[in-house]
Write an enzyme that holds these catalytic residues in place. Structure first.
Site, PDB file in Angstrom:
ATOM      1  N   SER A 148       0.847  -1.190   0.000  1.00 24.94           N
ATOM      2  CA  SER A 148       0.000   0.000   0.000  1.00 24.94           C
ATOM      3  C   SER A 148       0.890   1.250   0.000  1.00 24.94           C
ATOM      4  O   SER A 148       1.710   1.409  -0.894  1.00 24.94           O
ATOM      5  CB  SER A 148      -0.953  -0.035   1.197  1.00 24.94           C
ATOM      6  OG  SER A 148      -1.979   0.917   1.060  1.00 24.94           O
ATOM      7  N   ASP A 310      -8.753  -6.618  -4.607  1.00 22.35           N
ATOM      8  CA  ASP A 310      -8.444  -5.280  -4.088  1.00 22.35           C
ATOM      9  C   ASP A 310      -9.371  -4.237  -4.704  1.00 22.35           C
ATOM     10  O   ASP A 310      -9.413  -4.051  -5.920  1.00 22.35           O
ATOM     11  CB  ASP A 310      -6.987  -4.937  -4.404  1.00 22.35           C
ATOM     12  CG  ASP A 310      -6.442  -3.782  -3.566  1.00 22.35           C
ATOM     13  OD1 ASP A 310      -7.246  -2.950  -3.111  1.00 22.35           O
ATOM     14  OD2 ASP A 310      -5.217  -3.717  -3.387  1.00 22.35           O
ATOM     15  N   HIS A 343      -7.937  -5.381  -0.143  1.00 20.64           N
ATOM     16  CA  HIS A 343      -6.648  -4.691  -0.036  1.00 20.64           C
ATOM     17  C   HIS A 343      -5.826  -5.188   1.153  1.00 20.64           C
ATOM     18  O   HIS A 343      -4.599  -5.278   1.075  1.00 20.64           O
ATOM     19  CB  HIS A 343      -6.910  -3.187   0.088  1.00 20.64           C
ATOM     20  CG  HIS A 343      -5.679  -2.345   0.104  1.00 20.64           C
ATOM     21  ND1 HIS A 343      -4.839  -2.222  -0.985  1.00 20.64           N
ATOM     22  CD2 HIS A 343      -5.127  -1.576   1.089  1.00 20.64           C
ATOM     23  CE1 HIS A 343      -3.832  -1.410  -0.684  1.00 20.64           C
ATOM     24  NE2 HIS A 343      -3.980  -1.015   0.559  1.00 20.64           N
TER      25      HIS A 343
END
Length: 367
Positions: A148, A310, A343
């Site tokens: 991320s 995601d 995610h």
């Protein structure tokens, strides 16, 4: 049989001054960090943390820091092996866990910067880490890895300092932040700013904007998971009460409320504003002639890891990094975590990530 244990050292360095992309200059910039293993090891692996994480990557709880987020991956004999390499993680610029941030005292009056802190970018985070590495005495990195926001840092490291980085692993992060992700972040910021307790960011002598930060986190949690996860775990189950009673709650409601309340106990609202803005500003091609030209600057090997479910940074965005990098002449590989966890799979499906990393180490002869 003697059990292996992970040795962790928490440290701090101060950079005399840091020139930001905005043209502003920060002085006496603190960079907190954690080291696992010995700096005398064969090489150094730099791990970069995500939005609300910290430099405490693995091992037992450390007072004042959130719980370790990659403990199954970092340690003796693990995928990121501290018997082979020294592992280092910096607390990013703007985070409330020790590095320079809106919580830091301003030279003008000694009070926390608050919203007087300059806006910064992912490149600024990486530049600060590079300066800190020089102070520590590290010249080369065997690998930079993160997910991320951490993945954004890993990609910037590969482009900004190709002479330093031999390998980079970019997990669940795009080459640039797309409009939908920016929109999600803006709604979160507006939730904080709409809280009467925010006071324009000058709340350090009063009650913080807990409600606004909690709502921001509630929205974020929706983007961190997938509908498949919510359906399997909660569907339309009630937690308590009746659906026609405002005191009644579905289980999914209690889930996001729980995570909102949990974050306000450990994170600063202004830091959340600045870090989400830094993510919005992420664009590897900005000022470099576009994404492909930027990726042509990579000198080492690159692995991009997408996540099948995601929502925040879809797998096609991550895979696009590899396509562009290969066209630019870089040695790049793509792999994917197959998961319904959305995610957050890079923090949950660690058995798959373990296999992916070990495969990359073998392919690039790191181990």
């Amino acid at each position: 049989m003697v059990s292996k244990f992970l040795e962790e050292t928490i440290g701090m360095v101060e950079i005399p001054e840091l020139h930001l992309e905005s043209g502003r200059v920060l002085k006496k910039v603190r960079q907190a960090y954690a080291v696992y293993g010995s700096l005398d090891a064969r090489g150094v692996v730099l791990v970069c943390h995500a939005l609300t994480g910290s430099h405490h990557v693995a091992g037992p709880d450390v007072p004042g820091l959130p719980e370790a987020w990659w403990d199954p991956l970092v340690g003796p004999g693990k995928a990121i092996d501290t018997e082979r390499f020294c592992v280092l993680c910096f607390n990013v610029l703007g985070s409330p866990y020790g590095s320079a941030s809106p919580l830091s005292p301003c030279d003008d009056d000694g009070r926390p910067y608050g919203m007087r802190f300059p806006v910064f970018s992912v490149r600024d985070m990486v530049r600060a880490q590079h300066e800190a590495l020089k102070i520590i005495g590290i010249e080369k990195l065997e690998c930079v890895i993160g997910g991320s926001l951490g993945g954004m840092q890993a990609l910037e490291w590969a482009v900004m300092f190709p002479e330093v980085v031999k390998r980079s692993v970019v997990i669940a992060a795009p080459a640039f932040t797309y409009p939908q992700a920016i929109a999600f972040n803006e709604v979160q910021r507006q939730a904080i700013m709409a809280d009467p307790q925010w006071r324009g960011g000058d709340y350090y002598d009063s009650a913080p904007p807990e409600r606004g930060l909690a709502i921001a986190r509630m929205l974020a949690m929706i983007t961190y998971r997938s509908e498949e996860t919510f359906v399997k775990r909660y569907m339309r189950e009630l937690a308590f009460g009746a659906p026609w009673d405002w005191d009644g709650k579905f289980k999914i409601e209690t889930y996001i409320h729980h995570h909102g309340e949990k974050l306000v106990q450990r994170f600063d609202a202004n830091c959340y504003l600045y870090l989400t803005r830094a993510m919005d500003l992420h664009d590897i091609g900005e000022g470099r002639g576009g994404v492909k030209k930027a990726l042509s600057m990579i000198g080492g090997q690159l692995l991009a890891v997408g996540i099948s479910s995601d929502l925040l940074f879809p797998n096609w965005q991550v895979e696009g990094i590899v396509s562009e990098a290969r066209e630019a002449g870089a040695e790049a590989f793509y792999d994917e975590i197959e998961s319904d966890n959305g995610h957050d799979a890079f923090l949950i499906d660690l058995d798959q990530l373990d296999d992916i990393l070990r495969g990359f180490w073998k392919r690039t002869m790191m181990y």
